[in-house]
Design a protein around this motif. Structure first.
Motif, PDB file in Angstrom:
ATOM      1  N   GLU A  52     -49.626  38.395  -3.097  1.00 11.45           N
ATOM      2  CA  GLU A  52     -50.817  38.890  -2.392  1.00 11.45           C
ATOM      3  C   GLU A  52     -51.762  37.740  -2.042  1.00 11.45           C
ATOM      4  N   SER A  53     -51.974  36.849  -2.983  1.00 15.48           N
ATOM      5  CA  SER A  53     -52.844  35.689  -2.743  1.00 15.48           C
ATOM      6  C   SER A  53     -52.283  34.810  -1.638  1.00 15.48           C
ATOM      7  N   TRP A  54     -50.969  34.546  -1.694  1.00 11.26           N
ATOM      8  CA  TRP A  54     -50.344  33.695  -0.691  1.00 11.26           C
ATOM      9  C   TRP A  54     -50.449  34.326   0.699  1.00 11.26           C
ATOM     10  N   LEU A  55     -50.143  35.616   0.803  1.00 14.13           N
ATOM     11  CA  LEU A  55     -50.172  36.265   2.112  1.00 14.13           C
ATOM     12  C   LEU A  55     -51.576  36.293   2.710  1.00 14.13           C
ATOM     13  N   THR A  56     -52.583  36.455   1.869  1.00 20.85           N
ATOM     14  CA  THR A  56     -53.965  36.429   2.352  1.00 20.85           C
ATOM     15  C   THR A  56     -54.305  35.047   2.909  1.00 20.85           C
ATOM     16  N   GLU A  57     -53.970  34.005   2.141  1.00 22.33           N
ATOM     17  CA  GLU A  57     -54.236  32.640   2.600  1.00 22.33           C
ATOM     18  C   GLU A  57     -53.385  32.288   3.819  1.00 22.33           C
ATOM     19  N   LEU A  58     -52.149  32.760   3.831  1.00 19.36           N
ATOM     20  CA  LEU A  58     -51.246  32.459   4.940  1.00 19.36           C
ATOM     21  C   LEU A  58     -51.770  33.051   6.244  1.00 19.36           C
ATOM     22  N   ALA A  59     -52.307  34.241   6.192  1.00 16.29           N
ATOM     23  CA  ALA A  59     -52.849  34.864   7.409  1.00 16.29           C
ATOM     24  C   ALA A  59     -53.936  33.990   8.026  1.00 16.29           C
ATOM     25  N   ASP A  60     -54.800  33.448   7.180  1.00 12.49           N
ATOM     26  CA  ASP A  60     -55.857  32.561   7.678  1.00 12.49           C
ATOM     27  C   ASP A  60     -55.276  31.270   8.244  1.00 12.49           C
ATOM     28  N   GLU A  61     -54.293  30.696   7.536  1.00 11.43           N
ATOM     29  CA  GLU A  61     -53.663  29.449   7.996  1.00 11.43           C
ATOM     30  C   GLU A  61     -52.955  29.660   9.329  1.00 11.43           C
ATOM     31  N   LEU A  62     -52.281  30.784   9.482  1.00 13.48           N
ATOM     32  CA  LEU A  62     -51.571  31.055  10.734  1.00 13.48           C
ATOM     33  C   LEU A  62     -52.556  31.269  11.882  1.00 13.48           C
ATOM     34  N   ALA A  63     -53.622  32.003  11.606  1.00 12.59           N
ATOM     35  CA  ALA A  63     -54.623  32.250  12.650  1.00 12.59           C
ATOM     36  C   ALA A  63     -55.259  30.945  13.120  1.00 12.59           C
ATOM     37  N   SER A  84     -43.621  26.173   5.690  1.00 12.94           N
ATOM     38  CA  SER A  84     -43.037  25.154   4.805  1.00 12.94           C
ATOM     39  C   SER A  84     -44.098  24.519   3.915  1.00 12.94           C
ATOM     40  N   ARG A  85     -45.185  24.103   4.514  1.00 14.74           N
ATOM     41  CA  ARG A  85     -46.258  23.463   3.755  1.00 14.74           C
ATOM     42  C   ARG A  85     -46.861  24.431   2.743  1.00 14.74           C
ATOM     43  N   SER A  86     -47.062  25.653   3.173  1.00 17.51           N
ATOM     44  CA  SER A  86     -47.677  26.655   2.307  1.00 17.51           C
ATOM     45  C   SER A  86     -46.796  26.963   1.101  1.00 17.51           C
ATOM     46  N   LEU A  87     -45.511  27.155   1.327  1.00 14.50           N
ATOM     47  CA  LEU A  87     -44.599  27.459   0.217  1.00 14.50           C
ATOM     48  C   LEU A  87     -44.347  26.244  -0.671  1.00 14.50           C
ATOM     49  N   ALA A  88     -44.336  25.073  -0.100  1.00 15.17           N
ATOM     50  CA  ALA A  88     -44.129  23.861  -0.900  1.00 15.17           C
ATOM     51  C   ALA A  88     -45.237  23.682  -1.924  1.00 15.17           C
ATOM     52  N   GLY A  89     -46.406  24.189  -1.630  1.00 12.67           N
ATOM     53  CA  GLY A  89     -47.531  24.096  -2.547  1.00 12.67           C
ATOM     54  C   GLY A  89     -47.582  25.221  -3.563  1.00 12.67           C
ATOM     55  N   ARG A  90     -46.615  26.117  -3.507  1.00 10.01           N
ATOM     56  CA  ARG A  90     -46.587  27.273  -4.416  1.00 10.01           C
ATOM     57  C   ARG A  90     -45.233  27.346  -5.118  1.00 10.01           C
ATOM     58  N   VAL A  91     -44.996  26.385  -5.975  1.00  6.02           N
ATOM     59  CA  VAL A  91     -43.710  26.264  -6.660  1.00  6.02           C
ATOM     60  C   VAL A  91     -43.426  27.485  -7.531  1.00  6.02           C
ATOM     61  N   VAL A  92     -44.421  27.956  -8.253  1.00  4.35           N
ATOM     62  CA  VAL A  92     -44.220  29.112  -9.140  1.00  4.35           C
ATOM     63  C   VAL A  92     -43.873  30.354  -8.327  1.00  4.35           C
ATOM     64  N   LEU A  93     -44.549  30.572  -7.215  1.00  3.81           N
ATOM     65  CA  LEU A  93     -44.228  31.708  -6.352  1.00  3.81           C
ATOM     66  C   LEU A  93     -42.783  31.618  -5.882  1.00  3.81           C
ATOM     67  N   CYS A  94     -42.355  30.453  -5.457  1.00  4.24           N
ATOM     68  CA  CYS A  94     -40.977  30.273  -5.003  1.00  4.24           C
ATOM     69  C   CYS A  94     -39.983  30.549  -6.129  1.00  4.24           C
ATOM     70  N   ASP A  95     -40.305  30.097  -7.342  1.00  7.71           N
ATOM     71  CA  ASP A  95     -39.443  30.345  -8.498  1.00  7.71           C
ATOM     72  C   ASP A  95     -39.354  31.852  -8.774  1.00  7.71           C
ATOM     73  N   LEU A  96     -40.473  32.542  -8.710  1.00 12.20           N
ATOM     74  CA  LEU A  96     -40.475  33.994  -8.935  1.00 12.20           C
ATOM     75  C   LEU A  96     -39.703  34.738  -7.850  1.00 12.20           C
ATOM     76  N   ILE A  97     -39.880  34.337  -6.599  1.00 10.29           N
ATOM     77  CA  ILE A  97     -39.145  34.983  -5.505  1.00 10.29           C
ATOM     78  C   ILE A  97     -37.644  34.764  -5.693  1.00 10.29           C
ATOM     79  N   GLY A  98     -37.266  33.545  -6.060  1.00  9.28           N
ATOM     80  CA  GLY A  98     -35.858  33.243  -6.263  1.00  9.28           C
ATOM     81  C   GLY A  98     -35.237  34.007  -7.415  1.00  9.28           C
ATOM     82  N   ALA A  99     -36.027  34.321  -8.427  1.00 11.01           N
ATOM     83  CA  ALA A  99     -35.527  35.021  -9.594  1.00 11.01           C
ATOM     84  C   ALA A  99     -35.613  36.540  -9.471  1.00 11.01           C
TER      85      ALA A  99
END
Length: 108
Positions: A52-63, A84-99
């Motif tokens: 939820e936090s990532w998607l909120t920030e991502l919407a602003d970054e994309l806009a 790419s930049r956004s996900l690279a800064g969220r290693v834990v989120l990527c680990d959780l998504i992968g698991a």
């Protein structure tokens, strides 16, 4: 939740256990299980919070980062860059998504 999040900064998802979480928060494992059915439930809750936090920030970054009237190739390139930049800064989120499919949803 804060303690579980801190544990994910120190170790991969597969190494997080309810025993260690219970020890760190100073509660018996049975007390932690009153709030969460399993370690996977704790981790899925964290995934929800981080996503939820990532998607909120991502919407602003994309806009801010994609010109609506730019050529499709330019918009696609900027989208890939921002994601790419956004996900690279969220290693834990990527680990959780992968698991999620193979580990997190196992006991839930």
């Amino acid at each position: 939740m804060d303690t579980a999040a801190a544990m994910l900064d120190e170790m991969p998802v597969a190494d997080v256990s309810l025993n260690e979480l219970s020890r760190r928060v100073g509660l018996a494992k049975s007390n932690v299980l009153r709030y969460f059915e399993s370690r996977e439930a704790v981790l899925l809750e964290l995934l929800d919070v981080f996503l939820e936090s990532w998607l909120t920030e991502l919407a602003d970054e994309l806009a801010a980062g994609i010109e609506a009237h730019a050529a499709p190739q330019v918009r696609a390139g900027r989208l890939a860059e921002i994601l790419s930049r956004s996900l690279a800064g969220r290693v834990v989120l990527c680990d959780l998504i992968g698991a999620q499919g193979g580990v997190l949803e196992h006991n839930v």
